[in-house]
Scaffold this motif. Structure first.
Motif, PDB file in Angstrom:
ATOM      1  N   ASN A   1       0.813  -1.214   0.000  1.00 40.07           N
ATOM      2  CA  ASN A   1       0.000   0.000   0.000  1.00 40.07           C
ATOM      3  C   ASN A   1       0.850   1.269   0.000  1.00 40.07           C
ATOM      4  O   ASN A   1       0.354   2.360  -0.285  1.00 40.07           O
ATOM      5  CB  ASN A   1      -0.917   0.027   1.228  1.00 40.07           C
ATOM      6  N   VAL A   2       2.127   1.114   0.329  1.00 37.39           N
ATOM      7  CA  VAL A   2       3.006   2.266   0.498  1.00 37.39           C
ATOM      8  C   VAL A   2       3.941   2.462  -0.686  1.00 37.39           C
ATOM      9  O   VAL A   2       4.075   3.586  -1.200  1.00 37.39           O
ATOM     10  CB  VAL A   2       3.831   2.120   1.803  1.00 37.39           C
ATOM     11  N   ASP A   3       4.595   1.392  -1.133  1.00 43.47           N
ATOM     12  CA  ASP A   3       5.660   1.592  -2.119  1.00 43.47           C
ATOM     13  C   ASP A   3       5.680   0.568  -3.243  1.00 43.47           C
ATOM     14  O   ASP A   3       6.715   0.384  -3.885  1.00 43.47           O
ATOM     15  CB  ASP A   3       7.027   1.639  -1.428  1.00 43.47           C
ATOM     16  N   PHE A   4       4.553  -0.087  -3.512  1.00 49.58           N
ATOM     17  CA  PHE A   4       4.505  -0.956  -4.684  1.00 49.58           C
ATOM     18  C   PHE A   4       4.670  -0.095  -5.932  1.00 49.58           C
ATOM     19  O   PHE A   4       4.001   0.923  -6.094  1.00 49.58           O
ATOM     20  CB  PHE A   4       3.178  -1.719  -4.747  1.00 49.58           C
ATOM     21  N   PRO A   5       5.566  -0.473  -6.851  1.00 43.26           N
ATOM     22  CA  PRO A   5       5.860   0.382  -8.014  1.00 43.26           C
ATOM     23  C   PRO A   5       4.658   0.598  -8.934  1.00 43.26           C
ATOM     24  O   PRO A   5       4.081  -0.354  -9.458  1.00 43.26           O
ATOM     25  CB  PRO A   5       6.972  -0.389  -8.737  1.00 43.26           C
ATOM     26  N   LYS A   6       4.309   1.849  -9.143  1.00 45.64           N
ATOM     27  CA  LYS A   6       3.155   2.186  -9.974  1.00 45.64           C
ATOM     28  C   LYS A   6       3.358   1.798 -11.435  1.00 45.64           C
ATOM     29  O   LYS A   6       2.388   1.594 -12.164  1.00 45.64           O
ATOM     30  CB  LYS A   6       2.867   3.687  -9.877  1.00 45.64           C
ATOM     31  N   ILE A   7       4.607   1.686 -11.846  1.00 45.91           N
ATOM     32  CA  ILE A   7       4.886   1.361 -13.246  1.00 45.91           C
ATOM     33  C   ILE A   7       4.250   0.037 -13.652  1.00 45.91           C
ATOM     34  O   ILE A   7       3.863  -0.153 -14.805  1.00 45.91           O
ATOM     35  CB  ILE A   7       6.413   1.330 -13.498  1.00 45.91           C
ATOM     36  N   ALA A   8       4.100  -0.888 -12.693  1.00 45.17           N
ATOM     37  CA  ALA A   8       3.499  -2.192 -12.989  1.00 45.17           C
ATOM     38  C   ALA A   8       2.007  -2.083 -13.261  1.00 45.17           C
ATOM     39  O   ALA A   8       1.410  -2.994 -13.846  1.00 45.17           O
ATOM     40  CB  ALA A   8       3.749  -3.164 -11.840  1.00 45.17           C
ATOM     41  N   LYS A   9       1.389  -0.978 -12.839  1.00 43.73           N
ATOM     42  CA  LYS A   9      -0.025  -0.753 -13.134  1.00 43.73           C
ATOM     43  C   LYS A   9      -0.200  -0.039 -14.474  1.00 43.73           C
ATOM     44  O   LYS A   9      -1.283  -0.038 -15.039  1.00 43.73           O
ATOM     45  CB  LYS A   9      -0.666   0.085 -12.022  1.00 43.73           C
ATOM     46  N   GLU A  10       0.882   0.560 -14.935  1.00 44.21           N
ATOM     47  CA  GLU A  10       0.816   1.379 -16.146  1.00 44.21           C
ATOM     48  C   GLU A  10       1.321   0.660 -17.392  1.00 44.21           C
ATOM     49  O   GLU A  10       0.898   0.967 -18.501  1.00 44.21           O
ATOM     50  CB  GLU A  10       1.641   2.657 -15.927  1.00 44.21           C
ATOM     51  N   LYS A  11       2.246  -0.291 -17.219  1.00 41.24           N
ATOM     52  CA  LYS A  11       2.852  -0.987 -18.353  1.00 41.24           C
ATOM     53  C   LYS A  11       2.626  -2.488 -18.233  1.00 41.24           C
ATOM     54  O   LYS A  11       2.781  -3.061 -17.153  1.00 41.24           O
ATOM     55  CB  LYS A  11       4.353  -0.694 -18.410  1.00 41.24           C
ATOM     56  N   PRO A  12       2.274  -3.156 -19.324  1.00 45.70           N
ATOM     57  CA  PRO A  12       2.090  -4.612 -19.288  1.00 45.70           C
ATOM     58  C   PRO A  12       3.410  -5.327 -18.985  1.00 45.70           C
ATOM     59  O   PRO A  12       4.482  -4.898 -19.417  1.00 45.70           O
ATOM     60  CB  PRO A  12       1.603  -4.942 -20.702  1.00 45.70           C
ATOM     61  N   THR A  13       3.310  -6.407 -18.230  1.00 42.04           N
ATOM     62  CA  THR A  13       4.476  -7.226 -17.905  1.00 42.04           C
ATOM     63  C   THR A  13       4.166  -8.697 -18.136  1.00 42.04           C
ATOM     64  O   THR A  13       3.007  -9.114 -18.075  1.00 42.04           O
ATOM     65  CB  THR A  13       4.891  -7.047 -16.439  1.00 42.04           C
ATOM     66  N   GLU A  14       5.227  -9.458 -18.384  1.00 41.50           N
ATOM     67  CA  GLU A  14       5.087 -10.907 -18.442  1.00 41.50           C
ATOM     68  C   GLU A  14       4.885 -11.464 -17.041  1.00 41.50           C
ATOM     69  O   GLU A  14       4.077 -12.370 -16.832  1.00 41.50           O
ATOM     70  CB  GLU A  14       6.337 -11.528 -19.071  1.00 41.50           C
ATOM     71  N   PHE A  15       5.637 -10.918 -16.095  1.00 39.48           N
ATOM     72  CA  PHE A  15       5.566 -11.341 -14.697  1.00 39.48           C
ATOM     73  C   PHE A  15       5.738 -10.137 -13.790  1.00 39.48           C
ATOM     74  O   PHE A  15       6.462  -9.200 -14.128  1.00 39.48           O
ATOM     75  CB  PHE A  15       6.702 -12.321 -14.336  1.00 39.48           C
ATOM     76  N   VAL A  16       5.105 -10.200 -12.643  1.00 42.35           N
ATOM     77  CA  VAL A  16       5.471  -9.357 -11.515  1.00 42.35           C
ATOM     78  C   VAL A  16       6.065 -10.302 -10.474  1.00 42.35           C
ATOM     79  O   VAL A  16       5.413 -11.253 -10.049  1.00 42.35           O
ATOM     80  CB  VAL A  16       4.266  -8.597 -10.932  1.00 42.35           C
ATOM     81  N   ILE A  17       7.314 -10.063 -10.106  1.00 39.63           N
ATOM     82  CA  ILE A  17       8.020 -10.926  -9.175  1.00 39.63           C
ATOM     83  C   ILE A  17       8.059 -10.217  -7.830  1.00 39.63           C
ATOM     84  O   ILE A  17       8.694  -9.173  -7.679  1.00 39.63           O
ATOM     85  CB  ILE A  17       9.435 -11.249  -9.680  1.00 39.63           C
ATOM     86  N   CYS A  18       7.346 -10.779  -6.848  1.00 45.27           N
ATOM     87  CA  CYS A  18       7.121 -10.121  -5.567  1.00 45.27           C
ATOM     88  C   CYS A  18       7.854 -10.822  -4.430  1.00 45.27           C
ATOM     89  O   CYS A  18       7.962 -12.049  -4.410  1.00 45.27           O
ATOM     90  CB  CYS A  18       5.630 -10.133  -5.213  1.00 45.27           C
ATOM     91  N   GLU A  19       8.303 -10.044  -3.478  1.00 45.46           N
ATOM     92  CA  GLU A  19       8.830 -10.620  -2.247  1.00 45.46           C
ATOM     93  C   GLU A  19       7.681 -10.916  -1.288  1.00 45.46           C
ATOM     94  O   GLU A  19       6.632 -10.286  -1.336  1.00 45.46           O
ATOM     95  CB  GLU A  19       9.829  -9.669  -1.591  1.00 45.46           C
ATOM     96  N   ALA A  20       7.897 -11.864  -0.376  1.00 52.07           N
ATOM     97  CA  ALA A  20       6.852 -12.203   0.593  1.00 52.07           C
ATOM     98  C   ALA A  20       7.495 -12.603   1.913  1.00 52.07           C
ATOM     99  O   ALA A  20       7.256 -13.679   2.449  1.00 52.07           O
ATOM    100  CB  ALA A  20       5.974 -13.327   0.067  1.00 52.07           C
ATOM    101  N   ALA A  21       8.318 -11.689   2.438  1.00 51.36           N
ATOM    102  CA  ALA A  21       8.981 -11.959   3.708  1.00 51.36           C
ATOM    103  C   ALA A  21       8.593 -10.972   4.799  1.00 51.36           C
ATOM    104  O   ALA A  21       8.760 -11.272   5.977  1.00 51.36           O
ATOM    105  CB  ALA A  21      10.502 -11.939   3.522  1.00 51.36           C
ATOM    106  N   HIS A  22       8.054  -9.809   4.411  1.00 55.50           N
ATOM    107  CA  HIS A  22       7.938  -8.728   5.381  1.00 55.50           C
ATOM    108  C   HIS A  22       6.509  -8.334   5.743  1.00 55.50           C
ATOM    109  O   HIS A  22       6.311  -7.463   6.594  1.00 55.50           O
ATOM    110  CB  HIS A  22       8.688  -7.500   4.851  1.00 55.50           C
ATOM    111  N   PHE A  23       5.531  -8.988   5.130  1.00 59.38           N
ATOM    112  CA  PHE A  23       4.126  -8.706   5.427  1.00 59.38           C
ATOM    113  C   PHE A  23       3.313  -9.850   4.822  1.00 59.38           C
ATOM    114  O   PHE A  23       3.827 -10.617   3.992  1.00 59.38           O
ATOM    115  CB  PHE A  23       3.678  -7.358   4.836  1.00 59.38           C
ATOM    116  N   PRO A  24       2.061 -10.009   5.212  1.00 63.74           N
ATOM    117  CA  PRO A  24       1.244 -11.086   4.639  1.00 63.74           C
ATOM    118  C   PRO A  24       1.127 -10.936   3.120  1.00 63.74           C
ATOM    119  O   PRO A  24       0.853  -9.843   2.613  1.00 63.74           O
ATOM    120  CB  PRO A  24      -0.114 -10.917   5.320  1.00 63.74           C
TER     121      PRO A  24
END
Length: 238
Positions: free
Chosen positions: A163-186
């Protein structure tokens, strides 16, 4: 473009997962996103010439993302002397730290191409383009939007919170993948932002054991958008 995950664990190595490190190949040229493992070991095992590494991009200066860089610089300083990658660091104080460590180990670091990661395009060699987006995980942390062969992939790096710092570019440009970390919050906290992204698939790496059920719940929430765990050695060809 081929992506190989050499390390997909959280901040601590697990039995079958090492710390953060991803290898990208395009047109016979190789690039690293983070280097939390001994990268030259991985290259030699795969029959890849160290001289073919053209860029190294560090998301932030935490040991699980940088510890392998010391051994990499060591070996290209005294053995693989024709290797000449551009090494992009969030904090160039790391250069002198590596130099001092090598000196303590009786090795002089040769002149290498270190560059500070700043917001915007940090690398473009005509084969791979890397755009750095600031995040709030720690001082000078960044996500990387990577483009090659007409395709794009987002590496979130470590975040403070979607909610704070997810990159907005991923909402604006199509991607093959979004590769996310999952260590610091649910991991389920990603649902609102990922549902707004024009992406074909979500890959979850840098995940902690406690967050595995949350990743599975995220997959249910985002269906039919595929959500998959990343494991060490996983290879994807785009």
């Amino acid at each position: 473009m081929q992506i190989t995950f050499l390390g997909a664990s959280h901040g601590v190595p697990e039995a079958n997962r090492r710390c953060s490190c991803t290898l990208i190949e395009t047109n016979g040229r190789y690039y690293f996103i983070d280097m939390g493992v001994n990268a030259i070991d991985a290259l030699r095992t795969r029959g890849i010439d160290v001289e073919d590494v053209k860029g190294i991009f560090i998301t932030h200066m935490h040991g699980d993302h940088t510890n392998g860089l010391v051994s990499f610089v060591d070996l290209i300083s005294w053995y693989f002397k024709t290797a000449d990658p551009e090494i992009c660091l969030p904090n160039l104080e790391g250069v002198e730290a590596i130099r001092a460590w090598l000196k303590a180990n009786h090795c002089e670091m040769r002149d290498l191409r270190f560059k500070k990661v700043t917001d915007g395009t940090i690398f473009d060699d005509g084969y791979l383009k890397v755009i750095a987006i600031p995040t709030q995980h720690c001082p000078d942390s960044h996500a990387f939007f990577v483009e090659a062969e007409g395709k794009a992939v987002l590496f979130t790096g470590d975040l403070k919170h979607p909610n704070v710092d997810f990159p907005k570019i991923a909402k604006e440009k199509p991607t093959e993948f979004v590769i996310c970390e999952a260590a610091h919050f649910p991991a389920t906290d990603y649902a609102p932002v990922l549902s707004a992204c024009p992406t074909k698939q979500v890959l979850v790496n840098h995940y902690a054991p406690w967050n595995i059920p949350n990743v599975m719940q995220l997959a249910e929430t985002l269906a039919p958008l595929p959500v998959k765990f990343v494991n060490d050695g996983m290879q994807i060809t785009l």
